[in-house]
Design an enzyme around this catalytic site. Structure first.
Site, PDB file in Angstrom:
ATOM      1  N   HIS A  67    -120.086 -18.330   5.557  1.00  0.00           N
ATOM      2  CA  HIS A  67    -121.645 -18.866   4.771  1.00  0.00           C
ATOM      3  C   HIS A  67    -121.414 -20.231   4.035  1.00  0.00           C
ATOM      4  CE1 HIS A  67    -120.191 -16.978   0.906  1.00  0.00           C
ATOM      5  NE2 HIS A  67    -120.945 -17.936   0.413  1.00  0.00           N
ATOM      6  N   ASP A 117    -118.184 -12.470   7.373  1.00  0.00           N
ATOM      7  CA  ASP A 117    -118.344 -13.674   6.573  1.00  0.00           C
ATOM      8  C   ASP A 117    -116.979 -14.235   6.538  1.00  0.00           C
ATOM      9  OD1 ASP A 117    -119.214 -15.614   5.161  1.00  0.00           O
ATOM     10  OD2 ASP A 117    -119.594 -14.560   3.485  1.00  0.00           O
ATOM     11  N   SER A 209    -116.997 -18.798  -3.379  1.00  0.00           N
ATOM     12  CA  SER A 209    -116.896 -18.362  -2.041  1.00  0.00           C
ATOM     13  C   SER A 209    -115.802 -19.002  -1.201  1.00  0.00           C
ATOM     14  CB  SER A 209    -118.404 -18.824  -1.386  1.00  0.00           C
ATOM     15  OG  SER A 209    -119.365 -18.198  -1.837  1.00  0.00           O
TER      16      SER A 209
END
Length: 254
Positions: A67, A117, A209
């Site tokens: 992402h 992801d 992230s």
């Protein structure tokens, strides 16, 4: 930002910097650490700013979250949009900044659920290994529940609720924290491919992230998502053991 319905969309938040609102701050409840304590840690930049973390697999390969290559509007970005800064405790200074030459994300990554992801990047030139720049091995099996695991990053250190709008406060210096591995079956929206962690008062957050979850000096997870707006709950990582074969095959294809 993700889920199968409106409620899911309002409940789940990505850990990338620059996505608002985001529930995960930096490293909440963590402490400043020097890059020598996590020499595999890198900062992924776009337009001169830190947006995600990543881990060094080899001198020219970085592992991060899928992402991280998408905008808030869902547009997929190419390699030319990203640079990687390695060898420094500071997100926007020192170390070495290298252009990304190629990127591959999982073809089954879901922008709604954050399933699969995971992504790999190839750098335009190799890193020079030192005490501040080192690779990390890929774990072959998931850690058991209650296993201590370390994570690091430049994500928010706190989130303030300003009239219903979460405002993350992000540091420039690398932070680290130890969290306990939990059973993902205890949490909503997770899959068998996730590794989950939770510890009272500690968490990942916006800007973390793609960063590493480490057990016994092995990469066991890549920071993916959390629930809520204030980064005060569990964190789901893309489980490296589950994606190990995909990672190795993706590297060969870059």
């Amino acid at each position: 930002m993700f889920i199968k319905c409106f409620l899911l969309l309002s409940a789940i938040n990505f850990l990338s910097a620059g996505r608002v609102p985001q529930p995960e701050e930096r490293i909440i409840g963590g402490e400043d650490i020097e890059i020598e304590e996590a020499p595999w840690q890198v900062s992924i930049h776009r337009r001169g700013n830190h947006i995600c973390g990543g881990s060094i697999y080899s001198k020219d390969i970085i592992i991060t979250a899928a992402h991280c290559r998408f905008t808030r509007e869902g547009k997929q970005l190419g390699a030319e949009e990203f640079q990687v800064r390695a060898g420094t405790s500071w997100s926007n200074s020192y170390g070495t900044l290298i252009q990304v030459a190629a990127i591959k994300s999982h073809d089954k990554f879901s922008k709604k659920t954050y399933a699969n992801d995971i992504a790999v990047m190839r750098l335009s030139k190799p890193l020079v290994f030192s005490s501040k720049v080192q690779s990390i091995r890929l774990a072959e099996k998931n850690p058991s529940p209650e296993t201590p695991a370390k994570t690091s990053g430049w994500g928010a250190v706190r989130v303030t609720d300003y009239h219903g709008i979460p405002l993350p406060e992000s540091p420039e210096h690398l932070k680290g924290v130890e969290l306990l591995v939990q059973n993902c079956q205890n949490y909503l929206f997770t899959t068998e491919d996730n590794v989950c962690v939770e510890s009272d008062g500690k968490s990942n957050c916006n800007g973390d992230s793609g960063g590493p979850l480490v057990v016994d000096q092995q990469l066991v997870g890549v920071a993916s998502f959390t629930l809520g707006q204030l980064c005060d709950g569990f964190v789901a990582f893309a489980g490296v053991p589950a994606f190990r074969n995909w990672i190795l095959n993706a590297i060969e294809s870059l």
